[in-house]
Structure formats: structure tokens, C-alpha cells
Design a protein around this motif. Structure first.
Motif, mmCIF file in Angstrom:
data_model
loop_
_atom_site.group_PDB
_atom_site.id
_atom_site.type_symbol
_atom_site.label_atom_id
_atom_site.label_comp_id
_atom_site.label_asym_id
_atom_site.label_seq_id
_atom_site.Cartn_x
_atom_site.Cartn_y
_atom_site.Cartn_z
ATOM 1 N N LEU A 133 0.843 -1.189 0.000
ATOM 2 C CA LEU A 133 0.000 0.000 0.000
ATOM 3 C C LEU A 133 0.885 1.248 0.000
ATOM 4 C CD1 LEU A 133 -2.790 1.403 0.308
ATOM 5 C CD2 LEU A 133 -2.518 1.113 2.794
ATOM 6 N N VAL A 134 0.650 2.158 -0.926
ATOM 7 C CA VAL A 134 1.377 3.421 -0.933
ATOM 8 C C VAL A 134 0.685 4.324 0.091
ATOM 9 C CG1 VAL A 134 2.306 5.317 -2.291
ATOM 10 C CG2 VAL A 134 1.999 3.058 -3.343
ATOM 11 N N SER A 135 1.350 4.540 1.213
ATOM 12 C CA SER A 135 0.721 5.111 2.409
ATOM 13 C C SER A 135 0.199 6.536 2.245
ATOM 14 C CB SER A 135 1.694 5.057 3.584
ATOM 15 O OG SER A 135 2.850 5.842 3.317
ATOM 16 N N ASP A 136 0.762 7.298 1.319
ATOM 17 C CA ASP A 136 0.302 8.662 1.101
ATOM 18 C C ASP A 136 -0.360 8.842 -0.264
ATOM 19 O OD1 ASP A 136 2.661 8.334 -0.314
ATOM 20 O OD2 ASP A 136 3.635 10.125 0.480
ATOM 21 N N ALA A 137 -0.827 7.730 -0.826
ATOM 22 C CA ALA A 137 -1.473 7.756 -2.140
ATOM 23 C C ALA A 137 -2.836 7.055 -2.100
ATOM 24 C CB ALA A 137 -0.567 7.130 -3.197
ATOM 25 N N HIS A 138 -3.522 7.203 -0.966
ATOM 26 C CA HIS A 138 -4.915 6.755 -0.862
ATOM 27 C C HIS A 138 -5.657 7.729 0.036
ATOM 28 C CE1 HIS A 138 -4.570 4.747 3.186
ATOM 29 N NE2 HIS A 138 -3.297 4.649 2.801
ATOM 30 N N THR A 139 -6.951 7.840 -0.200
ATOM 31 C CA THR A 139 -7.752 8.831 0.509
ATOM 32 C C THR A 139 -9.172 8.322 0.707
ATOM 33 O OG1 THR A 139 -8.475 11.145 0.521
ATOM 34 C CG2 THR A 139 -8.421 10.038 -1.626
ATOM 35 N N THR A 140 -9.910 9.058 1.532
ATOM 36 C CA THR A 140 -11.308 8.721 1.758
ATOM 37 C C THR A 140 -12.106 9.974 2.069
ATOM 38 O OG1 THR A 140 -12.757 7.114 2.839
ATOM 39 C CG2 THR A 140 -11.172 8.273 4.258
ATOM 40 N N GLU A 141 -13.419 9.820 1.997
ATOM 41 C CA GLU A 141 -14.316 10.924 2.312
ATOM 42 C C GLU A 141 -14.559 10.987 3.822
ATOM 43 O OE1 GLU A 141 -17.956 10.057 0.260
ATOM 44 O OE2 GLU A 141 -18.050 8.058 1.112
ATOM 45 N N ASP A 142 -15.166 12.047 4.253
ATOM 46 C CA ASP A 142 -15.501 12.225 5.665
ATOM 47 C C ASP A 142 -16.828 11.526 5.946
ATOM 48 O OD1 ASP A 142 -16.182 13.054 8.225
ATOM 49 O OD2 ASP A 142 -15.559 15.130 7.888
ATOM 50 N N SER A 143 -16.769 10.443 6.715
ATOM 51 C CA SER A 143 -17.978 9.703 7.088
ATOM 52 C C SER A 143 -18.238 9.780 8.582
ATOM 53 C CB SER A 143 -17.853 8.239 6.641
ATOM 54 O OG SER A 143 -17.803 8.154 5.242
ATOM 55 N N THR A 144 -17.748 10.848 9.218
ATOM 56 C CA THR A 144 -17.945 10.987 10.658
ATOM 57 C C THR A 144 -19.428 11.086 11.025
ATOM 58 O OG1 THR A 144 -17.566 13.376 10.478
ATOM 59 C CG2 THR A 144 -15.676 12.010 11.124
ATOM 60 N N ALA A 145 -20.243 11.578 10.130
ATOM 61 C CA ALA A 145 -21.687 11.673 10.405
ATOM 62 C C ALA A 145 -22.317 10.297 10.597
ATOM 63 C CB ALA A 145 -22.390 12.417 9.274
ATOM 64 N N TYR A 146 -21.646 9.261 10.103
ATOM 65 C CA TYR A 146 -22.147 7.894 10.233
ATOM 66 C C TYR A 146 -21.426 7.119 11.337
ATOM 67 C CZ TYR A 146 -23.984 9.194 5.713
ATOM 68 O OH TYR A 146 -24.612 9.857 4.697
ATOM 69 N N GLY A 147 -20.608 7.832 12.126
ATOM 70 C CA GLY A 147 -19.915 7.189 13.234
ATOM 71 C C GLY A 147 -18.490 6.767 12.942
ATOM 72 N N ALA A 148 -18.001 7.025 11.736
ATOM 73 C CA ALA A 148 -16.625 6.663 11.381
ATOM 74 C C ALA A 148 -15.658 7.677 11.976
ATOM 75 C CB ALA A 148 -16.471 6.633 9.867
ATOM 76 N N PRO A 149 -14.408 7.253 12.172
ATOM 77 C CA PRO A 149 -13.390 8.224 12.577
ATOM 78 C C PRO A 149 -13.173 9.245 11.466
ATOM 79 C CG PRO A 149 -12.606 5.957 12.846
ATOM 80 C CD PRO A 149 -13.888 5.898 12.075
ATOM 81 N N ALA A 150 -12.490 10.328 11.793
ATOM 82 C CA ALA A 150 -12.139 11.345 10.801
ATOM 83 C C ALA A 150 -11.260 10.716 9.717
ATOM 84 C CB ALA A 150 -11.410 12.499 11.473
ATOM 85 N N VAL A 154 -8.741 7.356 9.712
ATOM 86 C CA VAL A 154 -9.011 6.153 8.910
ATOM 87 C C VAL A 154 -7.764 5.792 8.092
ATOM 88 C CG1 VAL A 154 -10.352 5.250 6.956
ATOM 89 C CG2 VAL A 154 -11.503 6.533 8.782
ATOM 90 N N ILE A 155 -7.171 6.787 7.467
ATOM 91 C CA ILE A 155 -5.979 6.566 6.636
ATOM 92 C C ILE A 155 -4.814 6.091 7.503
ATOM 93 C CG2 ILE A 155 -4.258 7.757 5.207
ATOM 94 C CD1 ILE A 155 -6.747 9.527 4.257
ATOM 95 N N ALA A 156 -4.587 6.765 8.634
ATOM 96 C CA ALA A 156 -3.491 6.377 9.533
ATOM 97 C C ALA A 156 -3.676 4.960 10.057
ATOM 98 C CB ALA A 156 -3.388 7.369 10.696
#
Length: 185
Positions: A133-150, A154-156
Motif C-alpha cells: 500500500l502506498v501510504s500517502d497515495a490513498h484517501t477517503t471521504e468524511d464519514s464521521t456523520a455515520y460514526g466513522a473516525p475522521a 481512517v488513513i493512519a
């Protein structure tokens, strides 16, 4: 080393870096730039790049949300795989594409970290691939409204557990874009 026989090659997977997937994602521009760098390194070394595109929801093939972001430039001779599920292998031609390229080791980039990237990493390992996994070449959206971490958490977390992931006869791990190398030596 991969458990797949006669599959000595590597390939870079670019998962779902589409207009309708990464718009507004965490550190989108920096991540897309890092993916572009990883793709450039692969191409310079003669390593195949495989583009994965999600066709779910508003991402029907040919629509603007389905298209790869304009900063990236998939080439005509690079495979493009369409998918409907999180795991890029599930009900797609990805395995046959990789088999045809004699690929047993994957370098993974893309989106969303907590869905398609993680699903594909695990899908690769259970199918016998090595998966980096390229650690600084993946991303995600903000799903905190659904209980997910920031998103940064999530990436870390994904980077942390993939760094130490193990499976018999296969390797996992992480690498930064700067440290990514396709040198054989």
C-alpha cells in the motif's frame, strides 16, 4: 513472496480515482499528485498500471462522475477494469488481466481507503498476491456523520495495520510515494 506460480511481475493498481469518488476527499490534491508520481515511476520502470473504475450509483460508464480525475492520464494500452463491488477482484476481469501480465505483486493506490482500497488489499492477499500500500497515495471521504473516525484517522489506521499485516507465503506492507521504487536490485 506471492504464492502465485510463474507470476514474477508487479503492477500498480489505481482504484476509483474518479470525479464522482474523490471530489472533496481528505487531502485530495496531494493524494492525486502522489498517485501521479507513483504511476510515473511505474511507467518509467516498465511496470504495468491498471486503472479500476467503480460503476455504482451515479458513476455509470461514460458519465462525468465515472471518469478518472483530469490530473491523471490513463493510457490506451493500460488496462481499465470496471467494478461494482468494494473488492476490485469481485466479479471483474482483474484476475485475468493480472494473470496475462504475469503479475503476482501489487502496489495499491486510490480511494476510498476504508472501502475499496481495504477490500482490494485483502482480496489480493487471500488470492495469493503480495500487496504493498502506498501510504500517502490513498484517501477517503468524511464519514464521521455515520460514526466513522475522521478521514486522517481512517488513513493512519489503515496504514498502521497494513504495515504489519501477514499471510503465509505472501507479503504486505506500506511505502511512501517518495520511497516507492521498482528497481530490481
Amino acid at each position: 513472496m506471492s504464492t502465485l506460480e510463474n507470476r514474477p511481475n508487479k503492477a500498480v493498481l489505481v482504484i476509483d480515482v474518479q470525479n464522482g469518488v474523490v471530489a472533496g476527499n481528505h487531502e485530495r490534491d496531494a493524494v492525486v499528485a502522489n498517485i501521479n508520481t507513483a504511476v510515473g515511476k511505474a511507467r518509467a520502470a516498465g511496470v504495468p498500471v491498471v486503472w479500476i473504475q467503480d460503476t455504482g450509483g451515479e458513476r455509470a460508464p461514460g458519465t462525468e462522475p465515472w471518469k478518472i480525475v483530469p490530473e491523471l492520464d490513463p493510457r490506451q494500452d493500460e488496462p481499465q477494469v470496471q467494478k461494482q463491488w468494494g473488492d476490485s477482484f469481485e466479479e471483474t476481469e482483474l484476475e485475468s488481466v493480472l494473470a496475462g501480465l504475469k503479475v503476482g505483486s501489487l502496489v495499491v493506490t486510490g480511494a476510498q481507503t476504508d472501502e475499496c482500497v481495504r477490500s482490494t488489499l485483502h482480496g489480493a492477499i487471500v488470492r495469493g498476491y503480495d500487496a504493498l500500500l502506498v501510504s500517502d497515495a490513498h484517501t477517503t471521504e468524511d464519514s464521521t456523520a455515520y460514526g466513522a473516525p475522521a478521514p486522517d484517522a481512517v488513513i493512519a489506521h489503515t496504514n498502521l495495520y497494513w504495515k504489519y499485516h501477514e499471510a503465509p507465503g505472501r507479503t504486505a506492507g506500506i511505502v511512501t510515494t517518495a520511497d516507492l521504487s521498482f528497481d530490481q536490485g
